[in-house]
Write an enzyme that holds these catalytic residues in place. Sequence first.
Site, PDB file in Angstrom:
ATOM      1  N   LYS A 140     -20.001   2.208  15.679  1.00  0.00           N
ATOM      2  CA  LYS A 140     -20.435   3.608  15.672  1.00  0.00           C
ATOM      3  C   LYS A 140     -21.481   3.865  16.744  1.00  0.00           C
ATOM      4  CE  LYS A 140     -19.298   4.636  10.899  1.00  0.00           C
ATOM      5  NZ  LYS A 140     -19.773   4.934   9.561  1.00  0.00           N
TER       6      LYS A 140
ATOM      7  N   LYS B  10      -3.249   3.749   8.923  1.00  0.00           N
ATOM      8  CA  LYS B  10      -3.781   4.054   7.605  1.00  0.00           C
ATOM      9  C   LYS B  10      -4.097   5.551   7.462  1.00  0.00           C
ATOM     10  CE  LYS B  10      -7.836   2.513   5.313  1.00  0.00           C
ATOM     11  NZ  LYS B  10      -9.035   1.707   5.328  1.00  0.00           N
TER      12      LYS B  10
ATOM     13  N   LYS C   1      -9.476  10.108   7.027  1.00  0.00           N
ATOM     14  CA  LYS C   1      -9.945  11.448   7.336  1.00  0.00           C
ATOM     15  C   LYS C   1     -10.256  11.593   8.819  1.00  0.00           C
ATOM     16  CE  LYS C   1     -14.771  10.821   5.868  1.00  0.00           C
ATOM     17  NZ  LYS C   1     -15.555  10.633   7.067  1.00  0.00           N
TER      18      LYS C   1
END
Length: 333
Positions: free
Chosen positions: A112, A195, A198
């Site tokens: 991240k 997968k 979101k």
Amino acid sequence: MKRVLSGIQPTADSFHLGNYLGAVKQWVDLQKDHDAFYCVVDLHALTVETEPALLRRRTLVAAAQLIALGLDPSKCTLFIQSHLSEHNQLGWVLECLAGFGEASRMTQFKDKSQKSGADRTVVGLFTYPILQAADIMLYQAHRVPVGEDQRQHIELTRDLGQRFNSRYGETFVIPEAHIMKSAAKINDLQDPTAKMSKSSASNAGVIDILDATDINVKKIKSAVTDAGKEVVFDEKNKPGISNLLTIHSALSGISITELENEFAGKGYGDFKGAVADVVTAYFAPVREKTQQLLADEAALLKILNDGSQKARAVASATLDKTYAALGLVPRNK
Ligand code: TRP
């Protein structure tokens, strides 16, 4: 009874099918034979800047959905993380135990922070796994049901717990990761080799549980399918149909072999219609229950406050024990 603890971030307007089958459904099962603590980790969600009204709504929606999906506040302890200052208090203690290098090796942090660059990465993202360790150890949890992506954070939790215990005396239960092998691997309807997530490029392949029936029916009917016309499970050559078979089977409880038999000689269209029916029948009542819970906010908050109170009884005892072990002078109560 063994104790479990897990947390989920309020970062979306709805859970999607992958969240449900990969995590929440197993939480529901675990509450039957465990002393289960589940929290909506709103403090963790602060690592991503969110509009306050949105965070507030998503936190309540997350809690309401968990109840609607089957978490029973009389069988488990359901609460909001920020209701208990003990999480931050134990978090600080663990920050003073964790190595800078150790925290720097967390792959989620590395990924991240690399994406956004050092100047746009908040320090909270760096200490995120340490707050998570506090969430877990405050409750002396034996098992932590999480997805594979959280394994490293649970390892860190164990390391910190063991370090504390050996330095200051037995204080924490050392938790084990209970890696939830999703009963079913749910993939994106538009990209059935990836997968369901979101963060996927488009929302067209994601079934959001709270979306209106017609939206989800449309998404299922436009799911990418494969060459050929037989409804058979073959992940390699027929990832689209295999994914739909998995979804049907996970929700209907009918085995994949039975489904293959049932749809032998029928086309993809019939089959997709059946999948849409199963998804609708399963989630329409959940959506309704969620809306009911949200409509009476005071009652929902009461449930969550009761949960916080049950949680606090355990958390404050652990914190007292931890402070005493460290040599912090007890305050008058
Ligand atoms: N990091 C977890 C996730 O993203 C969420 C989480 C926060 C959690 N605290 C926790 C999970 C404690 C298990 C236990 O999925």
